[in-house]
Design an enzyme around this catalytic site. Structure first.
Site, PDB file in Angstrom:
ATOM      1  CG  HIS A 171      -0.305  -0.298   2.504  1.00 41.98           C
ATOM      2  ND1 HIS A 171      -0.716  -1.328   3.322  1.00 41.98           N
ATOM      3  CD2 HIS A 171       0.738   0.279   3.140  1.00 41.98           C
ATOM      4  CE1 HIS A 171       0.034  -1.366   4.399  1.00 41.98           C
ATOM      5  NE2 HIS A 171       0.917  -0.392   4.309  1.00 41.98           N
ATOM      6  CE1 TYR A 256      14.130  -0.532   2.739  1.00 43.15           C
ATOM      7  CE2 TYR A 256      12.816   0.988   1.438  1.00 43.15           C
ATOM      8  CZ  TYR A 256      12.896  -0.034   2.351  1.00 43.15           C
ATOM      9  OH  TYR A 256      11.749  -0.552   2.893  1.00 43.15           O
TER      10      TYR A 256
END
Length: 495
Positions: A171, A256
């Site tokens: 989502h 990340y």
């Protein structure tokens, strides 16, 4: 209309219950078969009791088949929802705390970095067994809807090695879409987006209002927003330097890439502690731990609250129910899905799992051509894809050499650790998680010998730059609504 759906890892109370509500809110789906399976009989009993009460209160004649026998749950299933968390919180704790000894400070640890890579090793090993069961027991045209992280790695392994038609669902795109609308002073429905990349690194390459692309307005709009300017500093800086807004939250995105969490003294410049997802060290582990403890304590009160109402206006934003509705009724649905690239995004590898716009109807899940991503965002994605590919192949083949290379290539691990530290950290993580890593038996035996006989590189007793204490049940009881919300956020997958 009748068909069978099965939930694997169904003992996640909020997530399973919400997905079931969404599905049973579709009028055409009120005579389907439902099966729940989980390794925890206790969790399975609780979620089944609550969902069965919802079904009864909505006047439906559906009896949930709940079983710890996974193969039995999968028999003739046309749709399988996967929400597992292999190793539960016991393994997850190692994903966060062992890397901290080496200075790798993660907020979430479920997608990339050291924690995400190891999470993938556990998850992929089990998913290959799950896919075998699906091939042998489920409907021949079964669709696996994977909600489990690390999304790209898990979906990649299921599609390539599990040989099951798989779509990965998240989502993140919907949440970022809402934020873009917010900063532009619009409703979500007034902003048309094109978002493409890889899961948790998907980029809003176009955001239009009244037919005019507003991408160039986003940096100033986010910098001036009263809350996002503090909560989303990493995302805003990435927008500043790459030109496009990225889907994932501040805490997720910070782990990340190599720039925002590598120096402990600088981490606080980039995060916000008003919510765990804004960058707290080990924030997801803390919230998951609190959520599990609260759920087990507070479950009787959940049964006293009103049942979910199965109405269209109560459906959530998760893609799953809308995909089923499109496939079964022909109603067209547009979402963003994780599928094998195969030329959809032309400057990302064809074998990668990309996240991009897709359309669903009776003809299936169709992914239109996107073309090239902007060069900067494509470069960020390509680094992560290299890590994912190495990690998937390592997990499938039990190859710790590839596993170590995945760790070396990971942006944050590589920014913080040297090769010798990475080798030793992998040894520690393999040994600590050996009960969930059966494909690594030989490598684990060698790692145990090294850790016992060779001179160790010194590590730190380090709790991270922004670690908060896990609240007791008594402390959580002081704000019951917040604690219940945390339990809902934390429960995707088996505890």
């Amino acid at each position: 209309m009748t068909f069978k759906i099965a939930f694997i890892g169904a003992g996640s109370i909020g997530f399973t219950r919400g997905l079931l509500r969404d599905i049973l809110s579709v009028p055409a789906f009120q005579d389907i078969e439902v099966a729940f399976t989980d390794i925890s009989q206790k969790n399975l009993d609780m979620v089944t009791q609550l969902c069965q009460r919802d079904i009864k209160e909505n006047g439906l004649d559906i009896t949930i088949h709940a079983t710890t026998d996974r193969r039995a749950a999968l028999v003739d299933a046309k749709y399988v929802f996967n929400v597992v968390r292999i190793g539960g919180l016991e393994a997850f704790k190692h994903d966060i705390e062992i890397p901290l000894k080496y200075g790798v400070d993660q907020c979430v640890g479920d997608t990339l970095s050291a924690g995400g890579i190891m999470y993938g090793q556990r998850g992929i090993a089990e998913m290959l067994e799950i896919c075998k069961d699906i091939r042998e027991e489920a409907d021949p045209d079964v669709l696996l809807l994977n909600y489990a992280n690390p999304m790209a790695m898990m979906t990649w392994a299921c599609q390539k090695y599990g040989r099951v038609n798989t779509v990965g669902l998240c989502h993140g795109v919907q949440n970022g879409h809402k934020q873009i609308a917010n900063v532009l002073g619009k409703e979500k429905e007034e902003v048309d987006i094109i978002c493409a990349g890889i899961n948790h690194q998907t980029w809003y390459v176009e955001a239009k209002t009244n037919g005019v692309d507003r991408t160039g307005d986003l940096l100033e709009a986010f910098e001036e927003h009263p809350t996002y300017k503090d909560e989303e500093k990493v995302r805003i800086d990435m927008l500043r330097r790459f030109g496009y807004f990225s889907t994932e939250s501040n805490g997720h995105l910070s782990e990340y890439v190599p720039w925002y969490r590598k120096r402990p003294e600088e981490i606080h410049e980039w995060i916000d502690l008003s919510r765990w997802i804004n960058g707290e060290t080990g924030g997801y582990l803390r919230v998951c731990t609190e959520g599990r403890n609260w759920f087990e304590t507070d479950f009787p009160n959940w049964l006293k609250e009103p049942a979910f109402e199965y109405k269209e206006e109560n459906r959530g934003q998760e893609h799953g129910s809308y995909i089923l509705e499109g496939l079964e009724t022909g109603k067209i649905y547009r979402g963003h899905f994780n599928r094998v690239n195969n030329g959809i995004i032309t400057n990302l590898p064809d074998d990668a799992i990309i996240e991009a716009p897709g359309y669903v109807d009776r003809n299936g899940i169709n992914m239109p051509y996107v073309g090239d991503l902007p060069m900067g965002p494509a470069a960020v994605c390509n680094v992560s894809i290299s890590v994912q590919r190495l990690a998937v192949e390592a997990a499938v083949h039990g190859d710790d050499y590839l596993l170590r290379q995945a760790m070396m290539m990971d942006p944050l691990v590589g920014a913080v650790c040297n090769p010798k530290e990475i080798w030793q950290m992998v040894d520690e993580m393999l040994v600590a998680q050996k009960q969930w890593l059966t494909q690594y038996q030989e490598a684990i035996a060698s790692a145990e010998v090294r850790l016992q006989t060779e001179e160790r590189i010194p590590t730190k007793d380090y709790q991270g730059a922004a670690r908060l204490k896990v609240k007791s049940v008594e402390e959580m009881a002081e704000n019951r609504e917040q604690s219940k919300a945390n339990a809902g956020e934390a429960d995707k997958g088996d505890f």
